[in-house]
Design a protein around this motif. Structure first.
Motif, PDB file in Angstrom:
ATOM      1  N   VAL A 164       0.827  -1.199   0.000  1.00  0.00           N
ATOM      2  CA  VAL A 164       0.000   0.000   0.000  1.00  0.00           C
ATOM      3  C   VAL A 164       0.868   1.259   0.000  1.00  0.00           C
ATOM      4  O   VAL A 164       0.496   2.274  -0.576  1.00  0.00           O
ATOM      5  CB  VAL A 164      -0.969  -0.013   1.207  1.00  0.00           C
ATOM      6  CG1 VAL A 164      -1.827   1.235   1.246  1.00  0.00           C
ATOM      7  CG2 VAL A 164      -1.856  -1.242   1.164  1.00  0.00           C
ATOM      8  N   ASP A 165       2.045   1.192   0.604  1.00  0.00           N
ATOM      9  CA  ASP A 165       2.938   2.348   0.624  1.00  0.00           C
ATOM     10  C   ASP A 165       3.370   2.735  -0.787  1.00  0.00           C
ATOM     11  O   ASP A 165       3.402   3.911  -1.141  1.00  0.00           O
ATOM     12  CB  ASP A 165       4.172   2.057   1.477  1.00  0.00           C
ATOM     13  CG  ASP A 165       3.843   1.969   2.952  1.00  0.00           C
ATOM     14  OD1 ASP A 165       2.842   2.589   3.363  1.00  0.00           O
ATOM     15  OD2 ASP A 165       4.579   1.292   3.690  1.00  0.00           O
ATOM     16  N   ARG A 166       3.690   1.756  -1.602  1.00  0.00           N
ATOM     17  CA  ARG A 166       4.078   2.041  -2.985  1.00  0.00           C
ATOM     18  C   ARG A 166       2.915   2.594  -3.783  1.00  0.00           C
ATOM     19  O   ARG A 166       3.085   3.503  -4.600  1.00  0.00           O
ATOM     20  CB  ARG A 166       4.629   0.797  -3.657  1.00  0.00           C
ATOM     21  CG  ARG A 166       5.985   0.419  -3.124  1.00  0.00           C
ATOM     22  CD  ARG A 166       6.591  -0.684  -3.911  1.00  0.00           C
ATOM     23  NE  ARG A 166       7.883  -1.032  -3.334  1.00  0.00           N
ATOM     24  CZ  ARG A 166       8.614  -2.032  -3.734  1.00  0.00           C
ATOM     25  NH1 ARG A 166       8.200  -2.807  -4.709  1.00  0.00           N
ATOM     26  NH2 ARG A 166       9.770  -2.280  -3.158  1.00  0.00           N
ATOM     27  N   LEU A 167       1.722   2.056  -3.553  1.00  0.00           N
ATOM     28  CA  LEU A 167       0.534   2.576  -4.231  1.00  0.00           C
ATOM     29  C   LEU A 167       0.295   4.032  -3.841  1.00  0.00           C
ATOM     30  O   LEU A 167       0.040   4.884  -4.699  1.00  0.00           O
ATOM     31  CB  LEU A 167      -0.693   1.723  -3.881  1.00  0.00           C
ATOM     32  CG  LEU A 167      -2.028   2.210  -4.419  1.00  0.00           C
ATOM     33  CD1 LEU A 167      -2.050   2.135  -5.938  1.00  0.00           C
ATOM     34  CD2 LEU A 167      -3.162   1.411  -3.819  1.00  0.00           C
ATOM     35  N   TRP A 168       0.404   4.340  -2.547  1.00  0.00           N
ATOM     36  CA  TRP A 168       0.193   5.700  -2.059  1.00  0.00           C
ATOM     37  C   TRP A 168       1.220   6.652  -2.652  1.00  0.00           C
ATOM     38  O   TRP A 168       0.891   7.759  -3.078  1.00  0.00           O
ATOM     39  CB  TRP A 168       0.248   5.698  -0.538  1.00  0.00           C
ATOM     40  CG  TRP A 168       0.011   7.022   0.094  1.00  0.00           C
ATOM     41  CD1 TRP A 168       0.883   7.724   0.852  1.00  0.00           C
ATOM     42  CD2 TRP A 168      -1.172   7.826   0.033  1.00  0.00           C
ATOM     43  NE1 TRP A 168       0.318   8.902   1.262  1.00  0.00           N
ATOM     44  CE2 TRP A 168      -0.940   8.988   0.776  1.00  0.00           C
ATOM     45  CE3 TRP A 168      -2.408   7.667  -0.576  1.00  0.00           C
ATOM     46  CZ2 TRP A 168      -1.893   9.981   0.919  1.00  0.00           C
ATOM     47  CZ3 TRP A 168      -3.355   8.666  -0.442  1.00  0.00           C
ATOM     48  CH2 TRP A 168      -3.095   9.802   0.294  1.00  0.00           C
ATOM     49  N   ALA A 169       2.483   6.222  -2.711  1.00  0.00           N
ATOM     50  CA  ALA A 169       3.534   7.053  -3.289  1.00  0.00           C
ATOM     51  C   ALA A 169       3.270   7.312  -4.772  1.00  0.00           C
ATOM     52  O   ALA A 169       3.431   8.433  -5.259  1.00  0.00           O
ATOM     53  CB  ALA A 169       4.891   6.390  -3.097  1.00  0.00           C
ATOM     54  N   ALA A 170       2.834   6.289  -5.495  1.00  0.00           N
ATOM     55  CA  ALA A 170       2.543   6.446  -6.920  1.00  0.00           C
ATOM     56  C   ALA A 170       1.385   7.408  -7.146  1.00  0.00           C
ATOM     57  O   ALA A 170       1.411   8.231  -8.068  1.00  0.00           O
ATOM     58  CB  ALA A 170       2.240   5.092  -7.542  1.00  0.00           C
ATOM     59  N   VAL A 171       0.371   7.326  -6.296  1.00  0.00           N
ATOM     60  CA  VAL A 171      -0.773   8.235  -6.421  1.00  0.00           C
ATOM     61  C   VAL A 171      -0.343   9.673  -6.154  1.00  0.00           C
ATOM     62  O   VAL A 171      -0.764  10.603  -6.862  1.00  0.00           O
ATOM     63  CB  VAL A 171      -1.911   7.803  -5.463  1.00  0.00           C
ATOM     64  CG1 VAL A 171      -2.972   8.864  -5.355  1.00  0.00           C
ATOM     65  CG2 VAL A 171      -2.515   6.494  -5.920  1.00  0.00           C
ATOM     66  N   LEU A 172       0.496   9.895  -5.150  1.00  0.00           N
ATOM     67  CA  LEU A 172       0.977  11.243  -4.856  1.00  0.00           C
ATOM     68  C   LEU A 172       1.816  11.808  -5.996  1.00  0.00           C
ATOM     69  O   LEU A 172       1.663  12.975  -6.378  1.00  0.00           O
ATOM     70  CB  LEU A 172       1.790  11.254  -3.561  1.00  0.00           C
ATOM     71  CG  LEU A 172       0.990  11.106  -2.277  1.00  0.00           C
ATOM     72  CD1 LEU A 172       1.941  11.002  -1.088  1.00  0.00           C
ATOM     73  CD2 LEU A 172       0.016  12.253  -2.096  1.00  0.00           C
ATOM     74  N   VAL A 173       2.685  10.978  -6.567  1.00  0.00           N
ATOM     75  CA  VAL A 173       3.497  11.417  -7.698  1.00  0.00           C
ATOM     76  C   VAL A 173       2.616  11.754  -8.891  1.00  0.00           C
ATOM     77  O   VAL A 173       2.784  12.782  -9.558  1.00  0.00           O
ATOM     78  CB  VAL A 173       4.554  10.365  -8.070  1.00  0.00           C
ATOM     79  CG1 VAL A 173       5.217  10.664  -9.391  1.00  0.00           C
ATOM     80  CG2 VAL A 173       5.600  10.245  -6.961  1.00  0.00           C
ATOM     81  N   ALA A 174       1.637  10.900  -9.178  1.00  0.00           N
ATOM     82  CA  ALA A 174       0.733  11.131 -10.306  1.00  0.00           C
ATOM     83  C   ALA A 174      -0.091  12.415 -10.092  1.00  0.00           C
ATOM     84  O   ALA A 174      -0.275  13.199 -11.029  1.00  0.00           O
ATOM     85  CB  ALA A 174      -0.189   9.944 -10.500  1.00  0.00           C
ATOM     86  N   ALA A 175      -0.572  12.631  -8.875  1.00  0.00           N
ATOM     87  CA  ALA A 175      -1.351  13.832  -8.592  1.00  0.00           C
ATOM     88  C   ALA A 175      -0.487  15.080  -8.741  1.00  0.00           C
ATOM     89  O   ALA A 175      -0.941  16.101  -9.290  1.00  0.00           O
ATOM     90  CB  ALA A 175      -1.939  13.760  -7.187  1.00  0.00           C
TER      91      ALA A 175
END
Length: 53
Positions: free
Chosen positions: A33-44
């Motif tokens: 979930v940490d990697r998913l959260w980081a990817a979402v923040l980068v994409a946003a």
């Protein structure tokens, strides 16, 4: 009353899944979930920068 009913139903669903499926599925189906959260923040952030320009 509604909140108590929701909590009871969620608890029963969790108990049923635990009894029939078990925790073994978590070892096979878990994702980071940490990697998913980081990817979402980068994409946003990238989308915000792209739309601001």
């Amino acid at each position: 009353m509604h909140t108590v009913a929701i909590i009871v139903v969620q608890g029963l669903c969790a108990l049923i899944v635990y009894e029939f499926v078990g925790v073994g599925i978590l070892r096979r189906a878990w994702f980071n979930v940490d990697r998913l959260w980081a990817a979402v923040l980068v994409a946003a952030g990238a989308l915000t920068i792209a739309l601001a320009v």
